[in-house]
Write a protein that holds these residues in place. Structure first.
Motif, mmCIF file in Angstrom:
data_model
loop_
_atom_site.group_PDB
_atom_site.id
_atom_site.type_symbol
_atom_site.label_atom_id
_atom_site.label_comp_id
_atom_site.label_asym_id
_atom_site.label_seq_id
_atom_site.Cartn_x
_atom_site.Cartn_y
_atom_site.Cartn_z
ATOM 1 N N ALA A 61 0.826 -1.224 0.000
ATOM 2 C CA ALA A 61 0.000 0.000 0.000
ATOM 3 C C ALA A 61 0.853 1.264 0.000
ATOM 4 C CB ALA A 61 -0.913 0.002 1.220
ATOM 5 N N ARG A 62 2.184 1.111 0.093
ATOM 6 C CA ARG A 62 3.048 2.294 0.264
ATOM 7 C C ARG A 62 2.931 3.288 -0.871
ATOM 8 N NH1 ARG A 62 8.433 -0.801 1.647
ATOM 9 N NH2 ARG A 62 7.889 -1.607 3.699
ATOM 10 N N ARG A 63 2.965 2.749 -2.109
ATOM 11 C CA ARG A 63 2.961 3.645 -3.267
ATOM 12 C C ARG A 63 1.684 4.487 -3.282
ATOM 13 N NH1 ARG A 63 5.032 1.656 -8.953
ATOM 14 N NH2 ARG A 63 6.197 0.428 -7.476
ATOM 15 N N GLU A 64 0.548 3.840 -3.041
ATOM 16 C CA GLU A 64 -0.740 4.540 -3.090
ATOM 17 C C GLU A 64 -0.839 5.581 -1.952
ATOM 18 O OE1 GLU A 64 -2.900 4.874 -5.290
ATOM 19 O OE2 GLU A 64 -4.163 6.129 -3.994
ATOM 20 N N VAL A 65 -0.342 5.211 -0.774
ATOM 21 C CA VAL A 65 -0.396 6.145 0.364
ATOM 22 C C VAL A 65 0.474 7.371 0.061
ATOM 23 C CG1 VAL A 65 0.320 6.432 2.781
ATOM 24 C CG2 VAL A 65 -1.037 4.439 2.108
ATOM 25 N N THR A 66 1.682 7.131 -0.457
ATOM 26 C CA THR A 66 2.577 8.241 -0.782
ATOM 27 C C THR A 66 1.941 9.128 -1.851
ATOM 28 O OG1 THR A 66 4.453 6.854 -0.294
ATOM 29 C CG2 THR A 66 4.925 8.824 -1.572
ATOM 30 N N ARG A 67 1.324 8.492 -2.863
ATOM 31 C CA ARG A 67 0.700 9.254 -3.947
ATOM 32 C C ARG A 67 -0.450 10.115 -3.407
ATOM 33 N NH1 ARG A 67 -1.197 5.429 -8.072
ATOM 34 N NH2 ARG A 67 0.965 4.862 -8.362
ATOM 35 N N SER A 68 -1.312 9.521 -2.582
ATOM 36 C CA SER A 68 -2.454 10.293 -2.054
ATOM 37 C C SER A 68 -1.973 11.448 -1.200
ATOM 38 C CB SER A 68 -3.349 9.424 -1.170
ATOM 39 O OG SER A 68 -3.751 8.312 -1.852
ATOM 40 N N LEU A 69 -0.969 11.195 -0.348
ATOM 41 C CA LEU A 69 -0.474 12.272 0.514
ATOM 42 C C LEU A 69 0.169 13.364 -0.320
ATOM 43 C CD1 LEU A 69 0.979 10.282 3.566
ATOM 44 C CD2 LEU A 69 -1.052 11.720 3.538
ATOM 45 N N SER A 70 0.955 12.984 -1.343
ATOM 46 C CA SER A 70 1.635 14.047 -2.079
ATOM 47 C C SER A 70 0.659 14.801 -2.982
ATOM 48 C CB SER A 70 2.874 13.552 -2.828
ATOM 49 O OG SER A 70 2.543 12.458 -3.600
ATOM 50 N N ARG A 71 -0.427 14.139 -3.415
ATOM 51 C CA ARG A 71 -1.476 14.882 -4.138
ATOM 52 C C ARG A 71 -2.082 15.947 -3.232
ATOM 53 N NH1 ARG A 71 -4.834 10.577 -5.577
ATOM 54 N NH2 ARG A 71 -3.562 9.341 -6.965
ATOM 55 N N GLY A 72 -2.155 15.659 -1.939
ATOM 56 C CA GLY A 72 -2.636 16.648 -0.966
ATOM 57 C C GLY A 72 -1.514 17.538 -0.445
ATOM 58 N N ARG A 73 -0.374 17.534 -1.125
ATOM 59 C CA ARG A 73 0.830 18.308 -0.759
ATOM 60 C C ARG A 73 1.344 17.979 0.625
ATOM 61 N NH1 ARG A 73 0.918 23.233 -4.471
ATOM 62 N NH2 ARG A 73 -0.929 22.857 -5.654
ATOM 63 N N LEU A 74 1.159 16.748 1.043
ATOM 64 C CA LEU A 74 1.678 16.321 2.346
ATOM 65 C C LEU A 74 2.879 15.426 2.075
ATOM 66 C CD1 LEU A 74 -1.790 15.609 3.968
ATOM 67 C CD2 LEU A 74 -0.339 17.607 4.290
ATOM 68 N N ILE A 75 4.047 16.084 1.983
ATOM 69 C CA ILE A 75 5.263 15.397 1.581
ATOM 70 C C ILE A 75 6.080 15.073 2.832
ATOM 71 C CG2 ILE A 75 7.245 15.542 -0.018
ATOM 72 C CD1 ILE A 75 4.817 16.325 -1.562
#
Ligand code: AMP
Length: 289
Positions: free
Chosen positions: A164-178
């Motif tokens: 699930a890591r890739r999807e979690v990272t993608r969702s967070l970075s779409r919300g600018r939560l890097i």
């Protein structure tokens, strides 16, 4: 027997704690801590990265770093992550008003919420310092329930599931939560909510990081900007338990039961504090009607 995770390997718990002025148990000041739950082949890299993180901490270089690597013998529980909202507040006063309203909506008595905010602001440890773990509070009475008030309760054996890591990272970075900070706090808060807390309140002891959060199964993970004033080296976490609940099984779940997040519950665009408060009042009116 050690269990396999979905990624095909045995899971290991990797835990780091760092202090300055000696180990925590000899009175050293807590500097940094982190928890991972990983396949065996990722353990060595995680250990290196956690040691580096402790050494580069903004609170100053620690003189004690301990990393524990331990095989996990039980099957992890798989849970969804909490949905994420960011509320933009202009100052700690406004951010704490939103926090108090959210805590009340999750069943925390107003006097308990006020007590928790005061404890974090004044330093939750016995001498007014920080703690390595979290405070436990009875949501009704505000009584402190953690077995060791200097250490607090540490949430361990939790991570995002490898698949699930890739999807979690993608969702967070779409919300600018890097970066790792939000991700790790969200992982921790999701386990705390799953374990049976009514709600959680947190802000960091890092003097430069002023965004904190309130989390609950009722409304998810709500980040609040400016929850603490810049430059303050005090912070911590409070887990609110249902009135009269026995803390022992809750602590066991937090510390001993391995948990992997299977995804995120969504990331909402930032909302202004005043609009968010109106939204909560509207929702409360609808649910009363
Ligand atoms: P941080 O968000 O890492 O700056 O941590 C802020 C505070 O939260 C720390 O000083 C601890 O009191 C608490 N804390 C950090 N990690 C954990 C954890 N894994 N479990 C419980 N409390 C924690």
């Amino acid at each position: 027997m050690a269990r396999e995770n979905g990624d095909g390997g045995t899971l290991f718990s990797v835990r780091m704690r760092a202090a300055r002025g000696g180990p925590h148990e000899a009175g050293g000041r807590h500097v940094s801590g982190a928890e991972r739950l990983l396949p065996e082949r990722e353990v060595a890299a995680a250990v290196r990265s956690l040691v580096r993180r402790a050494q580069e901490h903004p609170l100053g270089a620690p003189d004690f770093i301990q990393v524990t690597v331990e095989r996990v013998e039980t099957e992890p529980v798989r849970i969804p992550g909490l949905p994420v909202t960011t509320v933009a507040a202009s100052a700690p006063g406004e951010a704490r008003r939103v926090a108090a309203v959210l805590l009340a909506s999750a069943g925390v008595a107003p006097a308990t919420a006020a007590r928790a905010i005061e404890a974090l602001a004044g330093g939750p440890g016995p001498g007014g310092g920080t703690m390595r773990g979290a405070m436990l509070m009875d949501a009704a009475t505000g009584a402190r329930l953690e077995p060791d008030p200097a250490r607090g309760v540490r949430v361990t054996r939790v991570d995002v599931a490898p698949e699930a890591r890739r999807e979690v990272t993608r969702s967070l970075s779409r919300g600018r939560l890097i970066g790792t900070r939000v991700r790790e706090a969200l992982v921790l808060a999701s386990k705390v909510a799953w374990a049976g807390a009514l709600a959680e309140l947190c802000w960091s002891d890092d003097p430069d990081y002023t965004t904190g959060y309130v989390a609950s199964p009722a409304f998810g993970y709500v980040r609040l900007t400016h929850l603490k004033p810049r430059g303050t080296p005090l912070g911590g976490r409070v887990f609110f338990l249902p009135p009269g609940a026995d803390p022992a099984p809750f602590v066991h779940r937090l510390e001993a039961v391995p948990v992997l997040l299977t995804g995120l519950g969504g990331v909402r665009p930032p909302v202004e504090a005043s609009d968010f408060l109106k939204e909560i009042a509207r929702d409360a009116a609808v649910s009363r009607a």
